[in-house]
Motif scaffolding. Structure first.
Motif, short mmCIF file in Angstrom:
data_model
loop_
_atom_site.label_atom_id
_atom_site.label_comp_id
_atom_site.label_asym_id
_atom_site.label_seq_id
_atom_site.Cartn_x
_atom_site.Cartn_y
_atom_site.Cartn_z
N THR A 198 38.11 46.55 76.70
CA THR A 198 39.05 47.02 77.58
C THR A 198 40.63 46.85 77.35
O THR A 198 41.20 47.43 77.62
N GLU A 199 40.65 45.73 76.10
CA GLU A 199 42.05 45.64 75.71
C GLU A 199 42.46 46.65 75.05
O GLU A 199 43.49 46.65 74.61
N TRP A 200 41.60 47.69 74.69
CA TRP A 200 42.02 48.82 73.68
C TRP A 200 42.54 50.00 74.43
O TRP A 200 43.78 50.48 74.69
N PRO A 201 41.67 50.61 75.12
CA PRO A 201 42.05 52.07 75.91
C PRO A 201 42.93 51.88 77.13
O PRO A 201 43.56 52.69 77.68
N THR A 202 43.12 50.50 77.58
CA THR A 202 44.06 50.14 78.64
C THR A 202 45.47 50.55 78.23
O THR A 202 46.46 50.14 78.84
N VAL A 203 45.76 50.79 76.97
CA VAL A 203 46.92 51.24 76.39
C VAL A 203 47.43 52.64 77.19
O VAL A 203 48.70 52.78 77.19
N ASN B 247 42.81 55.63 61.31
CA ASN B 247 42.56 55.89 62.75
C ASN B 247 43.48 55.34 63.66
O ASN B 247 44.32 54.36 63.50
N GLY B 248 43.64 56.05 64.89
CA GLY B 248 44.47 55.67 66.05
C GLY B 248 43.84 54.83 66.94
O GLY B 248 43.41 55.05 68.15
N TRP B 249 43.70 53.46 66.29
CA TRP B 249 43.34 52.31 67.20
C TRP B 249 44.24 52.08 68.65
O TRP B 249 45.15 51.88 68.33
N THR B 250 43.54 52.35 69.64
CA THR B 250 44.25 52.21 70.92
C THR B 250 44.84 50.71 71.08
O THR B 250 46.03 50.43 71.60
N GLY B 251 44.08 49.79 70.60
CA GLY B 251 44.67 48.43 70.88
C GLY B 251 45.72 47.92 70.13
O GLY B 251 46.52 47.30 70.36
N ASP B 252 45.78 48.67 68.95
CA ASP B 252 46.71 48.31 67.86
C ASP B 252 48.17 48.99 68.73
O ASP B 252 49.32 48.31 68.67
N TRP C 183 50.80 61.86 71.34
CA TRP C 183 49.50 61.04 71.17
C TRP C 183 49.03 60.76 72.74
O TRP C 183 47.71 60.63 72.98
N LEU C 184 49.90 60.51 73.86
CA LEU C 184 49.24 60.58 75.12
C LEU C 184 48.53 61.77 75.23
O LEU C 184 47.52 61.71 76.02
N GLY C 185 48.79 62.87 75.01
CA GLY C 185 47.91 64.16 74.99
C GLY C 185 46.82 64.10 74.21
O GLY C 185 45.61 64.34 74.75
N ASP C 186 46.72 63.64 73.12
CA ASP C 186 45.36 63.12 72.62
C ASP C 186 44.60 62.20 73.18
O ASP C 186 43.37 62.33 73.06
#
Length: 868
Positions: free
Chosen positions: A525-530, A467-472, A493-496
């Motif tokens: 919050t710490e994840w999608p703030t990527v 999976n494309g975990w945003t926090g990672d 991936w930014l488009g994703d």
């Protein structure tokens, strides 16, 4: 600084970050080059670009498509093409450059070729049909002349193994890339000119399920995504003849379909292949398909068909086993000596009907390869099955799934197996070396771990989730971008991320998503703030302003959603500092509002910077100040000079390192908070107690505040918890957990020590605007005698190499045209430093134990006689 005459030579010509790309769907693609010149201080003052329909027309007098004219500019990338753009057309281009006194020669021509653009797939339709296994599709056609050019435009969902006259049309695998198929579907352009021939021809495809048609029941609900359907194909083959004629073959009801030998395929459970059902020659002329059915025209996916612009996934390397052990009669365990992502290729001479199973895992326990996944139903995980045809020597490898593994358990019959390393085919841009062997070991392990998790998206683990975990990606992006060329990969991936956004503006914790991750393990919050952070990082490394503009509206919608749920100046988060030592199944015990608020603060600061760069007024800095006030009011113990929460069982390093790293700590408390952090690390015997959020900032923060020796001792620690502990246990990649029972052993989010190794040990920091400014400051020199780093930036090669002998330190720096370097040479006083060539180095300044030079393009050498 004396002037120097330098003739600039443009090299490494690219269009949309790619050399000679096929199928460009951008109406105004961007050009870039690297300006190269001898000597010192060379600068580009102007450029001229020519575009023509043929390379021989690339002169100012005959360029028949576009001539930019002489443009006064130092830009070498992000330069938009401003000529006509017809679909399916190849354009040739070149560039010449001006320095202050001379004009250079024209560059060796390059080219780009447009995709379908607004023309689309024409009469082609999506086709498929009901089959009992992975479908085979074929269509015959006739070529009756000399072919000038042939292109196959195709999208097969989830994956398509495309064939023409019995041969693969490409070496790409697991293609096209994974997207949110209800928003975007990728098609790929293939040059098949060399594969078509006079007379009868056949184009064919075998289709795999991928994440489009996944049937394995799993907690992320990929089996029930909005787009879930059986495999399907759309294709348009365009054949152009020398005499000007154009023939097309498109997918429609005239194609033929049948079930093939791949009985099942799943990204989680693997594949079953029955070689007895193989149909030799099915993808070539002369095959009798009269028993096949007519293909069915099926519903098109909702996503917009768009040309795939990022690098395809490929088989990168083939590796033989280092050891094969028969653990009991008829059961062998194969050790490949490295932990990777990919699959195994099998060769056997088994009797017909023999089933050979290949079970893939990262560890061995009780005489078996461990292969389990509590998140996926069933007891079959990462297992391929091959049913032999009994025809002699048989060789097979899967095509529609990949695994994370080091070991393979072979059962059913003897077989030779080879490891096929598989990942997105991105380029390496950095080389690092040091006399401190663990640093090299960590860097190589992190590189392998990152690559194992690049499969069209940045994943968390190739074994368990994919999976494309945003926090990672949030914590890993700086190291990833410093290691590999990810301009195209992260653009995709930014488009994703944008495609995965809810109407409310919320982003999920995994991207793409089936819908999981909006309420599951969320909000975090710490994840999608990527999202804003990665956009800003793309600008730092590649100077990509177009990305900033394209994503601004979606970014502001997301931040509005985040700000709308702020309570009492704090952001609520459910994940926090994931997997610190001693908390191996979840987050750290501290109040997660601390890290949630800190990461939202940083997101707002970088969003404010983005707005300033593209001329979009905003109030994000004011909002960030409010969050800093809320965080400090709630968590800063002003008497003790540390951050803490009521939930803390003891001192939490992440709670203090993150506010320091993000600039949240009030000025009058910075020194005390940093000292307290260093004291806690020392009190623990120079061990960390951070999870994935704190690990990447701990060592840089310590070093920045004068505790580089403490950071070094943490980095070189060998006992639990530490990186050395893993490697003493036999690790060759970064692990998910600090404990020896780590579930995943190919997980990059705890391996961000490498960012510190690059920036503080080697001493190279890219500051801004596509490496327009760099800082050279090797300030973590304890326990190491030398280090070097070489990076290919978008402006050209940057290199730093230093070596110390006693109190003498030699420092060499290579700076490309268009970059300014601030070189901070360790010294007790400015008089102790010599610069070569002195005439071009300018006047240094001195402060805080470093003599500082600001230099432009060239090869620079500095010697300090008083480096500590």
């Amino acid at each position: 600084m004396p002037t120097v005459l330098s003739v600039l030579t443009p090299r490494s010509l690219k269009t949309e970050y790619a050399a000679q790309p096929l199928g460009v769907d951008v109406p105004r693609p961007r050009f870039s080059w690297v300006a190269v010149a001898p000597g010192y201080g060379a600068t580009q003052t102007a450029y001229q670009i020519l575009v023509a329909s043929a390379p021989e027309l690339l002169t100012p007098e005959s360029a028949d498509v576009w001539d930019s004219g002489q443009v006064e500019s130092a830009r070498t990338f992000g330069i938009e093409y401003d000529g006509p753009a017809a679909a399916r057309t190849r354009y040739h281009w070149t560039v010449r450059l001006w320095s202050p006194d001379e004009v250079g020669e024209w560059a060796e021509p390059s080219w780009f070729e447009t995709g379908l653009l607004d023309e689309g797939f024409g009469a082609a339709q999506w086709i498929g049909g009901t089959t009992d296994s992975a479908p085979l599709l074929r269509r015959g056609f006739v070529v009756d002349g000399t072919v000038r050019r042939a292109r196959l435009y195709a999208s097969g969902l989830g994956y398509a193994d495309l064939r023409l006259n019995g041969q693969a049309v490409s070496d790409a695998v697991l293609d096209p890339g994974f997207t949110a198929y209800d928003r975007t579907v990728l098609y790929v352009t293939h040059d098949v000119t060399s594969l078509v021939r006079a007379g009868d021809n056949v184009v064919g495809a075998e289709l795999g399920r991928g994440f489009f048609g996944l049937t394995s029941v799993n907690v992320w609900r990929w089996h029930d995504a909005p787009w879930t359907a059986d495999p399907r194909l759309i294709a348009r083959l365009v054949v152009e003849y020398d005499d000007g004629r154009v023939d097309e073959v498109v997918t429609d009801g005239t194609w033929r379909i049948t079930g093939g030998p791949t009985l099942s395929d799943s990204l989680y459970t693997g594949e079953t292949y029955d070689a007895r059902r193989a149909l030799p020659g099915w993808d070539a002329p002369g095959f009798d398909d009269s028993a096949w059915s007519a293909a069915t025209v099926v519903e098109a996916p909702d996503g917009e068909l768009t040309a795939q612009a990022h690098e395809p996934i490929r088989v990168i390397e083939t590796v033989d086993p280092v050891e094969v052990t028969e653990v009991r009669p008829g059961v062998w365990i194969v050790d490949f000596g490295r932990t990777v992502a990919g699959w195994t290729r099998l060769t056997t001479t088994a009797p017909a009907g023999t089933t050979i199973s290949l079970t893939h895992g990262e560890t061995v326990a009780d005489g078996n390869v461990a292969a389990w996944n509590v998140h996926v139903d069933g007891d079959r995980i990462q297992r391929d099955e091959y049913i032999a045809a009994g025809t002699g020597v048989e060789t097979w490898e899967p095509r529609f799934s990949y695994k994370g593994f080091r070991y393979v358990q072979v059962e059913g019959a003897a077989a030779d197996v080879q490891l096929r390393v598989v990942n997105s085919d991105v380029s390496s841009v950095t080389r690092f070396a040091s006399t401190q062997a663990p640093y090299e070991q960590f860097e190589q392990a992190m590189r392998r771990t990152i690559l194992s998790n690049l499969h069209g998206i940045p994943t968390d683990t190739p074994y368990f989730e994919k999976n494309g975990w945003t926090g990672d990606a949030q914590v890993g992006a700086p190291t990833m971008l410093a290691t590999l060329d990810l301009a195209r990969f992260f653009t995709k991936w930014l488009g994703d991320i944008r495609d995965s956004q809810a109407d409310s503006g919320q982003l999920p914790v995994i991207v793409p998503t089936s819908g999981w991750g909006f309420t599951d393990l969320s909000p975090a919050t710490e994840w999608p703030t990527v999202y804003p952070f990665l956009l800003r990082e793309m600008y730092r490394w590649y100077g990509d302003e177009r990305l900033l503009r394209e994503h601004w509206d979606s970014l502001t919608r997301y931040l509005a959603w985040e700000l709308d749920r702020v309570e009492d100046g704090l952001s609520v988060s459910v994940l926090g500092d994931w997997l610190p030592p001693g908390f191996g199944s979840g987050p750290a015990p501290e109040d997660r509002r601390l890290t949630g608020t800190a990461y939202l603060y940083r997101a707002l600061v970088v969003a404010a910077e983005i707005g300033e760069l593209i001329g979009q007024p905003n109030e994000y800095r004011k909002a960030a100040e409010g969050l800093a006030d809320g965080l400090n009011r709630t968590f800063l113990d002003r008497e003790a000079g540390r951050y803490r929460s009521a939930d803390d069982p003891d001192y939490r390093q992440t709670s203090n390192a993150v506010p320091l790293a993000f600039g949240i700590v009030p000025d009058e408390f910075v020194e005390r908070v940093a000292a307290g952090l260093a004291a806690d690390v020392e009190a623990r015997g120079f061990h960390l107690n951070t999870g994935c959020l704190g690990v990447g900032v701990l060592l840089p923060v310590l070093t920045a505040h004068g505790y580089g020796d403490v950071a070094t001792k943490v980095a070189l620690q060998r006992s639990y918890p530490s990186w050395g502990y893993w490697f003493d246990l036999g690790a060759d990649t970064m692990w998910e957990k600090w404990e020896d029972d780590s579930r995943s052993r190919n997980h990059y989010f705890q391996g961000t020590v490498v960012q510190w190794i690059f920036e503080n040990v080697a001493g190279l920091r890219v500051v801004d605007a596509g490496s327009e400014r760099i800082v050279v400051r090797p300030d973590a020199r304890d326990e190491v005698d030398s280090a070097s780093i070489r990076t290919e930036t978008i402006r050209g090669r940057v290199a730093v190499s230093w070596k110390k002998t006693g109190r003498v330190l030699s420092l060499d720096v290579q700076v490309p045209v268009g970059t300014t370097a601030e070189v901070q040479v360790p010294s007790e006083r400015a008089a102790d430093v010599d610069a070569v060539p002195r005439a071009f180095a300018g006047t240094p300044t001195y402060g805080e134990g470093y003599t500082v030079y600001t230099v432009g393009a060239g090869q620079w050498s500095f010697t300090s006689r008083s480096a500590s």
